[in-house]
Design an enzyme around this catalytic site. Structure first.
Site, PDB file in Angstrom:
ATOM      1  N   TYR A  11       0.840  -1.203   0.000  1.00 18.57           N
ATOM      2  CA  TYR A  11       0.000   0.000   0.000  1.00 18.57           C
ATOM      3  C   TYR A  11       0.881   1.262   0.000  1.00 18.57           C
ATOM      4  O   TYR A  11       0.643   2.217  -0.738  1.00 18.57           O
ATOM      5  CB  TYR A  11      -0.918  -0.027   1.224  1.00 18.57           C
ATOM      6  CG  TYR A  11      -1.544   1.307   1.565  1.00 18.57           C
ATOM      7  CD1 TYR A  11      -2.511   1.872   0.747  1.00 18.57           C
ATOM      8  CD2 TYR A  11      -1.134   2.013   2.699  1.00 18.57           C
ATOM      9  CE1 TYR A  11      -3.074   3.106   1.044  1.00 18.57           C
ATOM     10  CE2 TYR A  11      -1.689   3.241   3.010  1.00 18.57           C
ATOM     11  CZ  TYR A  11      -2.653   3.788   2.177  1.00 18.57           C
ATOM     12  OH  TYR A  11      -3.187   5.017   2.474  1.00 18.57           O
ATOM     13  N   SER A  93      -3.592  13.322   7.702  1.00 13.63           N
ATOM     14  CA  SER A  93      -4.513  12.965   6.616  1.00 13.63           C
ATOM     15  C   SER A  93      -5.952  12.866   7.137  1.00 13.63           C
ATOM     16  O   SER A  93      -6.174  12.509   8.298  1.00 13.63           O
ATOM     17  CB  SER A  93      -4.074  11.614   6.045  1.00 13.63           C
ATOM     18  OG  SER A  93      -5.109  11.036   5.288  1.00 13.63           O
ATOM     19  N   GLN A 114      -5.231  17.746   6.475  1.00 14.48           N
ATOM     20  CA  GLN A 114      -5.557  17.560   5.052  1.00 14.48           C
ATOM     21  C   GLN A 114      -6.992  17.077   4.909  1.00 14.48           C
ATOM     22  O   GLN A 114      -7.452  16.218   5.654  1.00 14.48           O
ATOM     23  CB  GLN A 114      -4.591  16.536   4.439  1.00 14.48           C
ATOM     24  CG  GLN A 114      -4.896  16.168   3.000  1.00 14.48           C
ATOM     25  CD  GLN A 114      -5.753  14.907   2.877  1.00 14.48           C
ATOM     26  OE1 GLN A 114      -5.620  14.006   3.687  1.00 14.48           O
ATOM     27  NE2 GLN A 114      -6.640  14.870   1.901  1.00 14.48           N
ATOM     28  N   TYR A 116     -10.159  15.912   1.992  1.00 14.30           N
ATOM     29  CA  TYR A 116     -10.625  15.588   0.641  1.00 14.30           C
ATOM     30  C   TYR A 116     -12.009  16.177   0.447  1.00 14.30           C
ATOM     31  O   TYR A 116     -12.727  16.429   1.418  1.00 14.30           O
ATOM     32  CB  TYR A 116     -10.753  14.062   0.487  1.00 14.30           C
ATOM     33  CG  TYR A 116      -9.457  13.317   0.344  1.00 14.30           C
ATOM     34  CD1 TYR A 116      -8.634  13.537  -0.752  1.00 14.30           C
ATOM     35  CD2 TYR A 116      -9.081  12.356   1.281  1.00 14.30           C
ATOM     36  CE1 TYR A 116      -7.452  12.824  -0.900  1.00 14.30           C
ATOM     37  CE2 TYR A 116      -7.904  11.637   1.136  1.00 14.30           C
ATOM     38  CZ  TYR A 116      -7.092  11.871   0.040  1.00 14.30           C
ATOM     39  OH  TYR A 116      -5.935  11.167  -0.103  1.00 14.30           O
ATOM     40  N   THR A 142      -6.928  18.485  -0.762  1.00  7.92           N
ATOM     41  CA  THR A 142      -6.418  17.643  -1.850  1.00  7.92           C
ATOM     42  C   THR A 142      -7.475  17.488  -2.937  1.00  7.92           C
ATOM     43  O   THR A 142      -8.596  17.059  -2.653  1.00  7.92           O
ATOM     44  CB  THR A 142      -6.021  16.257  -1.285  1.00  7.92           C
ATOM     45  OG1 THR A 142      -5.057  16.458  -0.252  1.00  7.92           O
ATOM     46  CG2 THR A 142      -5.435  15.366  -2.360  1.00  7.92           C
ATOM     47  N   ARG A 151      -4.763   0.834  -7.826  1.00  6.07           N
ATOM     48  CA  ARG A 151      -3.432   0.417  -7.396  1.00  6.07           C
ATOM     49  C   ARG A 151      -3.441  -1.103  -7.385  1.00  6.07           C
ATOM     50  O   ARG A 151      -3.990  -1.722  -6.474  1.00  6.07           O
ATOM     51  CB  ARG A 151      -3.119   1.011  -6.031  1.00  6.07           C
ATOM     52  CG  ARG A 151      -3.199   2.533  -6.136  1.00  6.07           C
ATOM     53  CD  ARG A 151      -3.065   3.279  -4.860  1.00  6.07           C
ATOM     54  NE  ARG A 151      -3.534   4.636  -5.065  1.00  6.07           N
ATOM     55  CZ  ARG A 151      -4.129   5.376  -4.144  1.00  6.07           C
ATOM     56  NH1 ARG A 151      -4.291   4.889  -2.934  1.00  6.07           N
ATOM     57  NH2 ARG A 151      -4.536   6.588  -4.425  1.00  6.07           N
ATOM     58  N   LYS A 241      -3.798  21.081  -2.804  1.00  8.56           N
ATOM     59  CA  LYS A 241      -2.796  20.033  -3.064  1.00  8.56           C
ATOM     60  C   LYS A 241      -3.143  19.251  -4.328  1.00  8.56           C
ATOM     61  O   LYS A 241      -4.274  18.803  -4.491  1.00  8.56           O
ATOM     62  CB  LYS A 241      -2.725  19.059  -1.881  1.00  8.56           C
ATOM     63  CG  LYS A 241      -1.751  17.907  -2.106  1.00  8.56           C
ATOM     64  CD  LYS A 241      -1.490  17.144  -0.810  1.00  8.56           C
ATOM     65  CE  LYS A 241      -0.449  16.057  -0.975  1.00  8.56           C
ATOM     66  NZ  LYS A 241      -1.010  14.795  -1.424  1.00  8.56           N
ATOM     67  N   HIS A 265       0.289  12.972  -6.250  1.00  2.00           N
ATOM     68  CA  HIS A 265      -0.111  12.013  -5.213  1.00  2.00           C
ATOM     69  C   HIS A 265       0.916  10.880  -5.112  1.00  2.00           C
ATOM     70  O   HIS A 265       0.574   9.727  -4.840  1.00  2.00           O
ATOM     71  CB  HIS A 265      -1.501  11.442  -5.530  1.00  2.00           C
ATOM     72  CG  HIS A 265      -2.383  11.261  -4.325  1.00  2.00           C
ATOM     73  ND1 HIS A 265      -3.443  12.067  -4.038  1.00  2.00           N
ATOM     74  CD2 HIS A 265      -2.354  10.346  -3.321  1.00  2.00           C
ATOM     75  CE1 HIS A 265      -4.043  11.667  -2.935  1.00  2.00           C
ATOM     76  NE2 HIS A 265      -3.387  10.627  -2.466  1.00  2.00           N
TER      77      HIS A 265
HETATM   78  C1  FNR Z   1      -0.376   9.364   0.187  1.00  2.00           C
HETATM   79  N1  FNR Z   1      -0.735  10.657  -0.200  1.00  2.00           N
HETATM   80  C2  FNR Z   1      -1.859  11.239   0.348  1.00  2.00           C
HETATM   81  N2  FNR Z   1      -2.195  12.519   0.024  1.00  2.00           N
HETATM   82  C3  FNR Z   1      -3.267  13.120   0.585  1.00  2.00           C
HETATM   83  O1  FNR Z   1      -3.551  14.281   0.282  1.00  2.00           O
HETATM   84  N3  FNR Z   1      -4.040  12.437   1.497  1.00  2.00           N
HETATM   85  C4  FNR Z   1      -3.779  11.159   1.857  1.00  2.00           C
HETATM   86  O2  FNR Z   1      -4.474  10.576   2.684  1.00  2.00           O
HETATM   87  C5  FNR Z   1      -2.665  10.510   1.249  1.00  2.00           C
HETATM   88  N4  FNR Z   1      -2.371   9.223   1.555  1.00  2.00           N
HETATM   89  C6  FNR Z   1      -1.207   8.642   1.070  1.00  2.00           C
HETATM   90  C7  FNR Z   1      -0.870   7.348   1.459  1.00  2.00           C
HETATM   91  C8  FNR Z   1       0.335   6.807   1.031  1.00  2.00           C
HETATM   92  C9  FNR Z   1       0.712   5.427   1.489  1.00  2.00           C
HETATM   93  C10 FNR Z   1       1.193   7.532   0.188  1.00  2.00           C
HETATM   94  C11 FNR Z   1       2.517   6.975  -0.251  1.00  2.00           C
HETATM   95  C12 FNR Z   1       0.838   8.793  -0.225  1.00  2.00           C
HETATM   96  C13 FNR Z   1       0.150  11.437  -1.077  1.00  2.00           C
HETATM   97  C14 FNR Z   1       1.248  12.112  -0.256  1.00  2.00           C
HETATM   98  O3  FNR Z   1       0.708  13.117   0.573  1.00  2.00           O
HETATM   99  C15 FNR Z   1       2.310  12.769  -1.166  1.00  2.00           C
HETATM  100  O4  FNR Z   1       1.675  13.587  -2.110  1.00  2.00           O
HETATM  101  C16 FNR Z   1       3.166  11.740  -1.875  1.00  2.00           C
HETATM  102  O5  FNR Z   1       3.448  10.649  -1.045  1.00  2.00           O
HETATM  103  C17 FNR Z   1       4.500  12.375  -2.331  1.00  2.00           C
HETATM  104  O6  FNR Z   1       5.280  11.472  -3.024  1.00  2.00           O
HETATM  105  P1  FNR Z   1       6.474  10.639  -2.361  1.00  2.00           P
HETATM  106  O7  FNR Z   1       7.264  11.561  -1.499  1.00  2.00           O
HETATM  107  O8  FNR Z   1       5.822   9.536  -1.570  1.00  2.00           O
HETATM  108  O9  FNR Z   1       7.225  10.125  -3.545  1.00  2.00           O
END
Ligand code: FNR
Length: 367
Positions: A11, A93, A114, A116, A142, A151, A241, A265
């Site tokens: 995940y 989140s 954050q 949604y 976001t 995924r 975002k 994301h």
């Molecule tokens: C996320 N991301 C994310 N973004 C958001 O706005 N709300 C969320 O709940 C989540 N949940 C989430 C879970 C997981 C497991 C990942 C890996 C990512 C996106 C996150 O905030 C961010 O934009 C990215 O993870 C940035 O990329 P890198 O640093 O993981 O490469």
């Protein structure tokens, strides 16, 4: 990977579809070359900066990670403390494991929240009121989740696509195969729920209930005018975002938002968009003088932070970089990663001849 049950590791580690964007976020950023400058007499580097009225020890925040708190015992509590100790913001989140109130009790300073766009506006209103009551210092809204990207790893691992007892059994067996996690989180990290959603999940707290709620409640009907609703309910700094296009960035600037985050994301939504380090420069050029432009995606080191700043960001968010660390070693792991980032930024800035964050810019890039 050694520590987590497969469904949680995949995940976190995975992206959408063929995961091309996930890989390119990292590889495109790695390929950004910085100009090394020598004999510049930079013997003291200052990493501090100011974002949305807050002074930060460095221009880095822990980005929102849904379910992140399941990777270590009451994980978001540990993470917010590590962020505070390092002098950087933590962003909780919407779909965290620990609810807002639990994180507030663990924190000694305001953190970011954050949100949604959710079909149930009454629930959104309620969440915004809770974030205000928690004194959250910024709202990260976001906008790239009108529907969740597919995924495939989540289907293979049993996190998604296998509702009912089969999925639950697979996850339980995977958990039992990781005794360290089973002891720390499985046994001592309860409740295993999506804390902020408790009022709408009606007492149910299973992953299937959460997945079902997500599918039903993400709102693809929303548009820019729905931001009026958010602004009316939220008085503080608002950061949009997941902007990847300069036209959308202009729209956010026109509406007078405080900031935006260039983000795809972490390669978990549309697997065909530009990597964020490629999307960032035109957006910074278009609106960088009107609102605060932040970026995330593929940042794995302090050197990557400096690269994003040179491309036009005023600050960055970490995703996997902090959640891998939390999973591996809890809050101590997150503190360790932040200290590595601090040290790497100092080396990069010294050898680029930049003594302060404000000194970093396009001039530091090899053209
Ligand atoms: C996320 N991301 C994310 N973004 C958001 O706005 N709300 C969320 O709940 C989540 N949940 C989430 C879970 C997981 C497991 C990942 C890996 C990512 C996106 C996150 O905030 C961010 O934009 C990215 O993870 C940035 O990329 P890198 O640093 O993981 O490469």
């Amino acid at each position: 990977r050694r520590r987590l049950p497969r469904f949680l590791f995949d995940y976190i580690d995975g992206g959408s579809y063929a995961e091309v964007r996930l890989r390119r976020n990292v590889s495109d950023l790695e390929n950004v070359e910085l100009r090394q400058r020598v004999l510049t007499a930079v013997d003291e580097v200052d990493l501090s900066t100011s974002l949305f009225g807050q002074t930060l020890a460095m221009p880095v925040a822990l980005g929102p990670i849904g379910l992140g708190g399941l990777t270590a015992r009451r994980g978001e509590r540990q993470a917010v403390r590590a962020a505070e100790a390092a002098g950087v913001p933590f962003c909780l989140s919407t779909v965290s494991a620990c609810p807002l109130e639990e994180v507030t009790a663990a924190a000694s300073k305001p953190f970011w929240f954050q949100l949604y766009m959710i079909r149930d506006r009454a629930f959104m209103r309620d969440l915004l009121a809770r974030a205000r009551a928690a004194n959250c210092s910024a709202l990260v809204f976001t906008v790239d989740m009108p529907l969740p990207g597919s995924r495939y790893r989540d289907f293979h691992s049993g996190l998604a696509g296998a509702p009912g007892w089969r999925g639950a059994l697979r996850r339980t067996l995977q958990g039992m195969g990781k005794p360290g996690w089973a002891w720390d989180v499985g046994l001592h990290g309860r409740p295993h729920s999506i804390g902020n959603l408790a009022p709408v999940l009606g007492g149910k707290s299973g992953i299937d209930d959460y997945m079902g709620w997500m599918k039903r409640n993400f709102d693809a009907t929303s548009s820019w005018k729905d931001l009026d609703f958010i602004r009316a309910e939220w008085g503080g700094p608002l950061i949009i975002k997941a902007i990847l296009d300069a036209e959308d960035a202009r729209e956010a600037a026109k509406l007078g938002e405080h900031g935006l985050i260039v983000s795809n994301h972490g390669g978990r939504q549309l697997d065909g968009v530009p990597s964020t380090c490629r999307a960032l420069p035109p957006i910074a050029d278009a609106v960088g003088d009107q609102l605060t432009v932040l970026a995330d995606g593929g940042i794995r080191s302090g050197l990557d932070v400096v690269r994003m700043l040179a491309l036009g960001a005023k600050g960055v968010l970490l995703g996997r970089a902090w959640i891998y660390a939390l999973a591996a070693r809890g809050g101590t792991g997150v503190s360790h990663v932040l200290s590595l980032i601090d040290a790497e930024m100092r080396v990069a800035m010294t050898l680029c001849g930049a003594a302060t964050i404000g000194n970093i810019g396009r001039d530091n890039l090899v053209r």
